[in-house]
Design a protein around this motif. Structure first.
Motif, PDB file in Angstrom:
ATOM      1  N   GLY A  46       0.820  -1.211   0.000  1.00  0.00           N
ATOM      2  CA  GLY A  46       0.000   0.000   0.000  1.00  0.00           C
ATOM      3  C   GLY A  46       0.851   1.257   0.000  1.00  0.00           C
ATOM      4  O   GLY A  46       0.571   2.212  -0.726  1.00  0.00           O
ATOM      5  N   LYS A  47       1.902   1.256   0.798  1.00  0.00           N
ATOM      6  CA  LYS A  47       2.792   2.414   0.842  1.00  0.00           C
ATOM      7  C   LYS A  47       3.511   2.602  -0.487  1.00  0.00           C
ATOM      8  O   LYS A  47       3.760   3.733  -0.910  1.00  0.00           O
ATOM      9  N   GLN A  48       3.825   1.502  -1.136  1.00  0.00           N
ATOM     10  CA  GLN A  48       4.496   1.559  -2.435  1.00  0.00           C
ATOM     11  C   GLN A  48       3.606   2.250  -3.475  1.00  0.00           C
ATOM     12  O   GLN A  48       4.091   3.044  -4.286  1.00  0.00           O
ATOM     13  N   GLU A  49       2.307   1.996  -3.440  1.00  0.00           N
ATOM     14  CA  GLU A  49       1.376   2.644  -4.367  1.00  0.00           C
ATOM     15  C   GLU A  49       1.368   4.157  -4.130  1.00  0.00           C
ATOM     16  O   GLU A  49       1.377   4.939  -5.078  1.00  0.00           O
ATOM     17  N   ARG A  50       1.359   4.563  -2.877  1.00  0.00           N
ATOM     18  CA  ARG A  50       1.382   5.995  -2.555  1.00  0.00           C
ATOM     19  C   ARG A  50       2.691   6.626  -3.000  1.00  0.00           C
ATOM     20  O   ARG A  50       2.702   7.733  -3.538  1.00  0.00           O
ATOM     21  N   ARG A  51       3.813   5.930  -2.782  1.00  0.00           N
ATOM     22  CA  ARG A  51       5.119   6.448  -3.217  1.00  0.00           C
ATOM     23  C   ARG A  51       5.159   6.601  -4.731  1.00  0.00           C
ATOM     24  O   ARG A  51       5.707   7.579  -5.251  1.00  0.00           O
ATOM     25  N   GLU A  52       4.591   5.631  -5.447  1.00  0.00           N
ATOM     26  CA  GLU A  52       4.585   5.736  -6.906  1.00  0.00           C
ATOM     27  C   GLU A  52       3.784   6.951  -7.352  1.00  0.00           C
ATOM     28  O   GLU A  52       4.196   7.678  -8.263  1.00  0.00           O
ATOM     29  N   LEU A  53       2.652   7.202  -6.739  1.00  0.00           N
ATOM     30  CA  LEU A  53       1.847   8.374  -7.073  1.00  0.00           C
ATOM     31  C   LEU A  53       2.654   9.652  -6.853  1.00  0.00           C
ATOM     32  O   LEU A  53       2.715  10.516  -7.731  1.00  0.00           O
ATOM     33  N   VAL A  54       3.287   9.774  -5.702  1.00  0.00           N
ATOM     34  CA  VAL A  54       4.081  10.968  -5.402  1.00  0.00           C
ATOM     35  C   VAL A  54       5.237  11.103  -6.389  1.00  0.00           C
ATOM     36  O   VAL A  54       5.493  12.193  -6.922  1.00  0.00           O
ATOM     37  N   ASN A  55       5.935  10.014  -6.686  1.00  0.00           N
ATOM     38  CA  ASN A  55       7.069  10.073  -7.608  1.00  0.00           C
ATOM     39  C   ASN A  55       6.643  10.506  -9.008  1.00  0.00           C
ATOM     40  O   ASN A  55       7.328  11.291  -9.667  1.00  0.00           O
TER      41      ASN A  55
END
Length: 159
Positions: A46-55
């Motif tokens: 889940g955190k990885q999905e949020r990081r991808e969005l921010v990146n």
């Protein structure tokens, strides 16, 4: 396989551990799952999905800033990067619609790093850019929005 063996497998061969967890889940063998590490991994996804969005927002906003503040250096490459990031963000939000409420925070989180990236790539000073994000989500996602110009068609930019 006992739980200590599963923890050891998690630490020594992650792929084998994942396959064992899948096997146990398919067998509904909940008693033998490595619950602690499984929880950690699901949370991490889940955190990885949020990081991808921010990146992706970092790259997109940096290119919007470059487009807005270096008018004489606008390029097809910048334009295509903007389009590519918008497509990727749209797909990410389609795949994980529960990220949508996080968008205002994600844009705010991305902005500082986007300014740094834009300054690095343009040679401009950090202070040359607004200290706070000047784009609304509706602009960031809009395929027809490019700061400083109105597009009737993207045909000229693609040729």
């Amino acid at each position: 396989m006992c739980s200590s063996d599963l923890v050891n497998l998690y630490e020594t061969d992650f792929y084998a551990w994942t396959q064992k967890q899948v096997e146990l889940l398919r067998q509904c063998d909940l008693n033998n799952l490595d619950i602690e590490n499984l929880i950690e991994e699901i949370d991490s996804l889940g955190k990885q999905e949020r990081r991808e969005l921010v990146n992706r927002l970092i790259v997109l906003i940096a290119h919007l800033l470059k487009w807005e503040y270096q008018i004489d250096r606008r390029s097809r490459s910048w334009y295509l990067t903007i389009r590519e990031q918008r497509c990727a963000i749209r797909q990410l939000l389609k795949d994980s619609p529960s990220l949508k409420p996080y968008l205002p925070d994600a844009i705010a989180d991305a902005y500082e790093r986007a300014v740094i990236l834009a300054a690095k790539e343009t040679g401009m000073k950090l202070r040359d850019f607004p200290s706070e994000v000047s784009y609304r989500w509706e602009e960031v996602e809009n395929p027809d929005f490019l700061p400083g110009i109105v597009l009737d068609s993207d045909e000229d930019l693609l040729n």
